[in-house]
Motif scaffolding. Structure first.
Motif, PDB file in Angstrom:
ATOM      1  N   UNK A 112      91.845  65.920 -25.919  1.00 30.87           N
ATOM      2  CA  UNK A 112      93.231  65.465 -25.945  1.00 30.87           C
ATOM      3  C   UNK A 112      93.509  64.852 -27.313  1.00 30.87           C
ATOM      4  N   UNK A 113      94.652  65.216 -27.910  1.00 30.58           N
ATOM      5  CA  UNK A 113      94.964  64.720 -29.246  1.00 30.58           C
ATOM      6  C   UNK A 113      96.309  64.007 -29.270  1.00 30.58           C
ATOM      7  N   UNK A 114      96.420  63.102 -30.201  1.00 32.12           N
ATOM      8  CA  UNK A 114      97.684  62.435 -30.456  1.00 32.12           C
ATOM      9  C   UNK A 114      98.738  63.479 -30.818  1.00 32.12           C
ATOM     10  N   UNK A 115      99.957  63.254 -30.333  1.00 32.96           N
ATOM     11  CA  UNK A 115     101.095  64.161 -30.560  1.00 32.96           C
ATOM     12  C   UNK A 115     101.004  65.494 -29.817  1.00 32.96           C
ATOM     13  N   UNK A 116      99.977  65.666 -29.018  1.00 27.57           N
ATOM     14  CA  UNK A 116      99.836  66.926 -28.284  1.00 27.57           C
ATOM     15  C   UNK A 116     100.869  66.996 -27.158  1.00 27.57           C
ATOM     16  N   UNK A 117     101.379  68.196 -26.905  1.00 28.98           N
ATOM     17  CA  UNK A 117     102.275  68.397 -25.765  1.00 28.98           C
ATOM     18  C   UNK A 117     101.444  68.882 -24.591  1.00 28.98           C
TER      19      UNK A 117
ATOM     20  N   UNK B  78      89.929  56.447 -21.313  1.00 28.30           N
ATOM     21  CA  UNK B  78      90.824  55.942 -22.354  1.00 28.30           C
ATOM     22  C   UNK B  78      92.152  55.493 -21.764  1.00 28.30           C
ATOM     23  N   UNK B  79      93.029  55.017 -22.641  1.00 26.40           N
ATOM     24  CA  UNK B  79      94.406  54.759 -22.262  1.00 26.40           C
ATOM     25  C   UNK B  79      95.300  55.652 -23.098  1.00 26.40           C
ATOM     26  N   UNK B  80      96.452  56.002 -22.559  1.00 24.38           N
ATOM     27  CA  UNK B  80      97.396  56.795 -23.353  1.00 24.38           C
ATOM     28  C   UNK B  80      98.809  56.254 -23.138  1.00 24.38           C
ATOM     29  N   UNK B  81      99.684  56.528 -24.077  1.00 21.34           N
ATOM     30  CA  UNK B  81     101.100  56.280 -23.818  1.00 21.34           C
ATOM     31  C   UNK B  81     101.860  57.537 -24.194  1.00 21.34           C
ATOM     32  N   UNK B  82     102.990  57.721 -23.528  1.00 18.91           N
ATOM     33  CA  UNK B  82     103.769  58.942 -23.702  1.00 18.91           C
ATOM     34  C   UNK B  82     105.066  58.636 -24.438  1.00 18.91           C
ATOM     35  N   UNK B  83     105.625  59.639 -25.083  1.00 19.90           N
ATOM     36  CA  UNK B  83     106.941  59.492 -25.714  1.00 19.90           C
ATOM     37  C   UNK B  83     108.034  59.326 -24.663  1.00 19.90           C
ATOM     38  N   UNK B  84     107.855  60.029 -23.549  1.00 26.22           N
ATOM     39  CA  UNK B  84     108.881  60.042 -22.517  1.00 26.22           C
ATOM     40  C   UNK B  84     108.720  58.860 -21.563  1.00 26.22           C
ATOM     41  N   UNK B  85     109.849  58.385 -21.008  1.00 23.66           N
ATOM     42  CA  UNK B  85     109.779  57.364 -19.964  1.00 23.66           C
ATOM     43  C   UNK B  85     109.905  58.079 -18.622  1.00 23.66           C
ATOM     44  N   UNK B  86     108.785  58.269 -17.999  1.00 23.45           N
ATOM     45  CA  UNK B  86     108.759  59.020 -16.738  1.00 23.45           C
ATOM     46  C   UNK B  86     107.881  58.260 -15.752  1.00 23.45           C
ATOM     47  N   UNK B  87     108.156  58.405 -14.453  1.00 27.82           N
ATOM     48  CA  UNK B  87     107.238  57.767 -13.504  1.00 27.82           C
ATOM     49  C   UNK B  87     105.870  58.464 -13.521  1.00 27.82           C
ATOM     50  N   UNK B  88     104.820  57.669 -13.723  1.00 25.99           N
ATOM     51  CA  UNK B  88     103.451  58.208 -13.675  1.00 25.99           C
ATOM     52  C   UNK B  88     102.660  57.320 -12.727  1.00 25.99           C
ATOM     53  N   UNK B  89     101.846  57.927 -11.878  1.00 28.27           N
ATOM     54  CA  UNK B  89     101.068  57.154 -10.901  1.00 28.27           C
ATOM     55  C   UNK B  89      99.606  57.584 -10.907  1.00 28.27           C
ATOM     56  N   UNK B  90      98.773  56.749 -10.303  1.00 22.98           N
ATOM     57  CA  UNK B  90      97.377  57.118 -10.083  1.00 22.98           C
ATOM     58  C   UNK B  90      97.346  58.452  -9.341  1.00 22.98           C
TER      59      UNK B  90
ATOM     60  N   UNK C  97     106.813  68.772 -19.229  1.00 26.49           N
ATOM     61  CA  UNK C  97     106.046  68.676 -20.465  1.00 26.49           C
ATOM     62  C   UNK C  97     106.256  67.299 -21.085  1.00 26.49           C
ATOM     63  N   UNK C  98     105.165  66.673 -21.493  1.00 26.18           N
ATOM     64  CA  UNK C  98     105.249  65.349 -22.125  1.00 26.18           C
ATOM     65  C   UNK C  98     104.472  65.372 -23.442  1.00 26.18           C
ATOM     66  N   UNK C  99     104.747  64.380 -24.288  1.00 22.46           N
ATOM     67  CA  UNK C  99     104.058  64.302 -25.572  1.00 22.46           C
ATOM     68  C   UNK C  99     103.233  63.020 -25.647  1.00 22.46           C
ATOM     69  N   UNK C 100     102.003  63.138 -26.111  1.00 29.01           N
ATOM     70  CA  UNK C 100     101.108  61.985 -26.235  1.00 29.01           C
ATOM     71  C   UNK C 100     101.514  61.174 -27.462  1.00 29.01           C
ATOM     72  N   UNK C 101     102.000  59.952 -27.194  1.00 28.46           N
ATOM     73  CA  UNK C 101     102.442  59.092 -28.291  1.00 28.46           C
ATOM     74  C   UNK C 101     101.236  58.432 -28.967  1.00 28.46           C
ATOM     75  N   UNK C 102     100.321  57.913 -28.128  1.00 30.03           N
ATOM     76  CA  UNK C 102      99.119  57.306 -28.710  1.00 30.03           C
ATOM     77  C   UNK C 102      97.956  57.363 -27.740  1.00 30.03           C
TER      78      UNK C 102
END
Lengths: 283, 409
Positions: free
Chosen positions: B245-250, B282-294, B259-264
């Motif tokens: 998994x890479x930064x900025x990857x869709x 790891x931890x990740x954050x996304x560009x989009x504000x979307x509901x994400x759950x376990x 489809x979401x984009x990996x912010x960091x």
């Protein structure tokens, strides 16, 4: 069938893209996050020894610097003064929500290890813990025990339930396949979670060195003596050693033939003392 | 850098000598503290026995008194510069649950067979179970060779029985070694009594093992474990199941199917992490504000996984109370958790003989395997076990307990 002296490749059960210490750390992080996802009402038992201090260190990593649950220190009042000093410095530095647990009534009755070590451990550690768990309503307890410390601990699960009276039903332990752990328990139970079970004493020291984790000075040799395992001042004996740095400790452990808990009194009184203590709820 | 640690599950029929063999290995590799050996001798004497090697791993009082392994245990072993973890498992059929706990943590297995008794019920069951959980390489030990005077004919006869049995399974015996754990023959050193055997001793064989590094080129899968709020920032914590998994990857977020984009990529104490590999937590954050759950899964857009409510798999049932069709159970696959039913049990299989007990069965009993059709309440992300193991294997539970395991076919 291969019966020749060539390297025999076999299909591993998992991918290996990391080095050994990273692999151990990642498994511990996974378990810590599973534990917190399943049991929000959780606590970590910090004895200030090398194993629980390492667990605390990894917990800070798992939760991005802010551990989202309280930390318990069981204070028998017989601990080394260095332990208390270390606790006070680092609980402040790392912003820990620290609970100090003492069995006040037993201490009033002047219970001490001179009479009976088993009784003393049970009253000042196990009973103190029971009271604190009840008082705060904790359902899960993170503990830094390791398989290589003691044969009885080697039988443990990562997620190990205890009954209301703290009994460990070691004759019928839960199924724990792959990374699937027990995620719910009966109301009256609590669960012991052991994220360091797969680490050895040597791994711990290699990781301490790699991460530069601060440790209590008692582990490092002074005047040709050092403590390999620390707890109550009354029940720990130092070993002969010149290892005054982590590198030297690692070198010492790579060649030693002496068991880690050799300096601990309780294990020797009776071969089954540990089993008895643990079935009563000891850590 | 320290070499890999190879985890070896010790399996085999009851009393064929698994725990004794571990005891022997520990003594031969000088891995035991002196006081431990003294303690074992003293205890054996108290129980009126000669020094019992098995006591080194059978630590529970009940195990020593009944002379059987009750629960799985793990022992660390260093041979020259190689590190091993030996996972002892119980041989009794009623303790299969504990054997599974041990075996599913292993990379390879060591099967112990008593040369006098040959292939027994649990020998077969353990091999079948190993095959099911994806352990396809086994070191085989023919133990107690001293009882047959180290005869080559006996070795050859058993070898041929074993190879015949293995024809039905996808298991390769990487070594077949005749030994006597008790007499210390062919464990660490060879012996003139068995001069006809030209292969390696057991310890030599250990030194020859090398695990196949699986390609990280596999398709990306990331399982969400939890969501944390750190300094008002949402961090999605999870495990890299496969790929990179890479930064900025869709990437594709499932089950939402957007489809979401990996912010960091976030790892405490590490700044500017740009890439994470299989196995990392790891931890990740996304560009989009979307509901994400376990239980949500991130996947590569090409070759993306199936979102499904029904699939077929093999289930190994490990509970006294039978599995009944159309009764709700809980299914866990990676961090996904969902209610499900078993709609059909196409075949009910004896896990030792591999005989089909019944077709279109209504229930599955303790230690039986069922080829089953499952239906989940909500769609989940699944893969074939052979493709991405962590999304192709599952555990089933009821009330507070896990009571079965399965693989998706």
């Amino acid at each position: 069938m291969i019966l020749s002296h060539t390297l025999t490749q076999f299909k591993g059960n998992k991918s290996r893209t990391m080095n050994y210490l990273d692999e151990l750390e990642n498994k511990t992080i996974y378990i810590l996050r599973e534990a917190y996802a399943s049991f929000r009402n959780i606590t970590l038992l910090w004895s200030i020894g090398k194993d629980s201090s390492t667990l605390l260190w990894i917990s800070r990593k798992a939760f991005f610097g802010k551990i989202p649950f309280p930390i318990i220190h069981i204070d028998t009042t017989f601990k080394f003064k260095e332990i208390y000093e270390f606790r006070d410095i680092y609980s402040k530095k790392w912003g820990l929500d620290l609970i100090v647990s003492k069995n006040k009534s037993a201490l009033k009755e002047k219970i001490n290890p001179k009479k009976s070590k088993l009784e003393c451990c049970n009253a000042l550690k196990t009973e103190a813990l029971k009271t604190t768990l009840r008082e705060y309503g904790f359902k899960a307890l993170l503990l830094a025990i390791r398989r290589d410390e003691h044969g009885i601990r080697a039988k443990e699960r990562y997620f190990s339930p205890r009954t209301i009276d703290f009994t460990w039903n070691y004759q019928d332990q839960p199924l724990e396949p792959w990374g699937f752990y027990k995620s719910t328990i009966e109301d009256e139970e609590h669960i012991r979670i052991h994220p360091m079970l797969h680490w050895t004493e040597l791994d711990i020291w290699k990781y301490i060195k790699k991460e530069k984790i601060p440790m209590v000075g008692l582990y490092f040799a002074k005047n040709c003596k050092r403590y390999r395992s620390i707890g109550c001042q009354t029940c720990c004996v130092p070993i002969d050693s010149n290892a005054n740095t982590t590198t030297k400790i690692i070198r010492e452990l790579e060649t030693t033939k002496i068991a880690e808990r050799n300096g601990r009194a309780q294990d020797k009184e009776n071969s089954y003392t540990m089993q008895k203590l643990r079935s009563l709820g000891y850590m | 850098m320290q070499k890999e640690t190879i985890k070896i599950a010790m399996v085999g029929h009851v009393d064929h000598g698994k725990s004794t063999l571990i005891g022997r290995l520990l003594i031969d590799t000088d891995s035991l503290p002196k006081e431990k050996i003294t303690e074992i001798k003293k205890l054996s004497k108290e129980l009126g026995k000669e020094a019992e090697l098995a006591f080194i791993v059978d630590q529970l009082k009940e195990e020593r008194e009944q002379a059987k392994t009750i629960d799985t245990t793990q022992i660390f072993l260093k041979i020259k510069n190689n590190n091993f973890v030996l996972i002892d498992t119980p041989g009794h059929v009623e303790l299969l649950k504990n054997m599974i706990t041990g075996a599913t943590q292993a990379d390879i297995a060591l099967l112990v067979i008593d040369i006098n008794e040959g292939i027994m019920e649990q020998t077969k069951r353990h091999l079948y179970v190993l095959n099911m959980v994806g352990i396809n390489s086994v070191i085989v030990i023919f133990n107690k060779m001293d009882l047959v005077d180290y005869k080559k004919e006996r070795f050859n006869a058993l070898k041929s029985d074993l190879l015949t049995f293995l024809e039905n399974l996808n298991i390769e015996p990487v070594f077949i070694i005749p030994v006597s754990a008790k007499q210390d023959v062919n464990i660490s050193k060879k012996c003139y009594k068995i001069a006809w055997y030209k292969g390696p001793s057991l310890l030599e064989a250990f030194g020859l093992l090398k695990s196949n590094t699986k390609s990280i080129k596999k398709s990306l899968r990331f399982a969400v474990q939890d969501i944390y709020k750190i300094n008002n920032k949402k961090i999605i914590a999870g495990k890299m199941l496969s790929g990179i998994l890479k930064k900025n990857q869709q990437v594709l977020l499932l089950p939402s199917n957007v489809t979401v984009t990996i912010k960091s990529l976030n790892v405490f104490g590490k700044y500017n992490k740009i890439k994470a590999c299989s196995g990392e937590n790891i931890g990740i954050s996304l560009n989009e504000t979307l509901p994400v759950k376990r239980g949500y899964i991130l996947a590569q857009k090409e070759n993306s996984p199936k979102l499904s409510v029904s699939f077929r798999g093999n289930i190994l049932w490990l509970c006294k109370e039978p599995l009944k069709i159309n009764k709700t159970i809980n299914l866990r696959c990676s961090t996904q958790e969902v209610d499900c039913i078993v709609e059909r049990i196409e075949k009910r299989i004896d896990s030792s003989t591999l005989n089909i007990i019944e077709e279109n069965a209504k229930e599955l009993r303790l230690n039986e395997v069922g080829l089953a059709a499952l239906k989940t309440k909500k769609p989940i992300v699944i893969e074939k076990f052979a493709f991405i193991e962590e999304l192709g294997r599952f555990a089933v539970g009821r009330d507070h307990d896990l009571i079965g395991i399965g693989v998706i076919i």
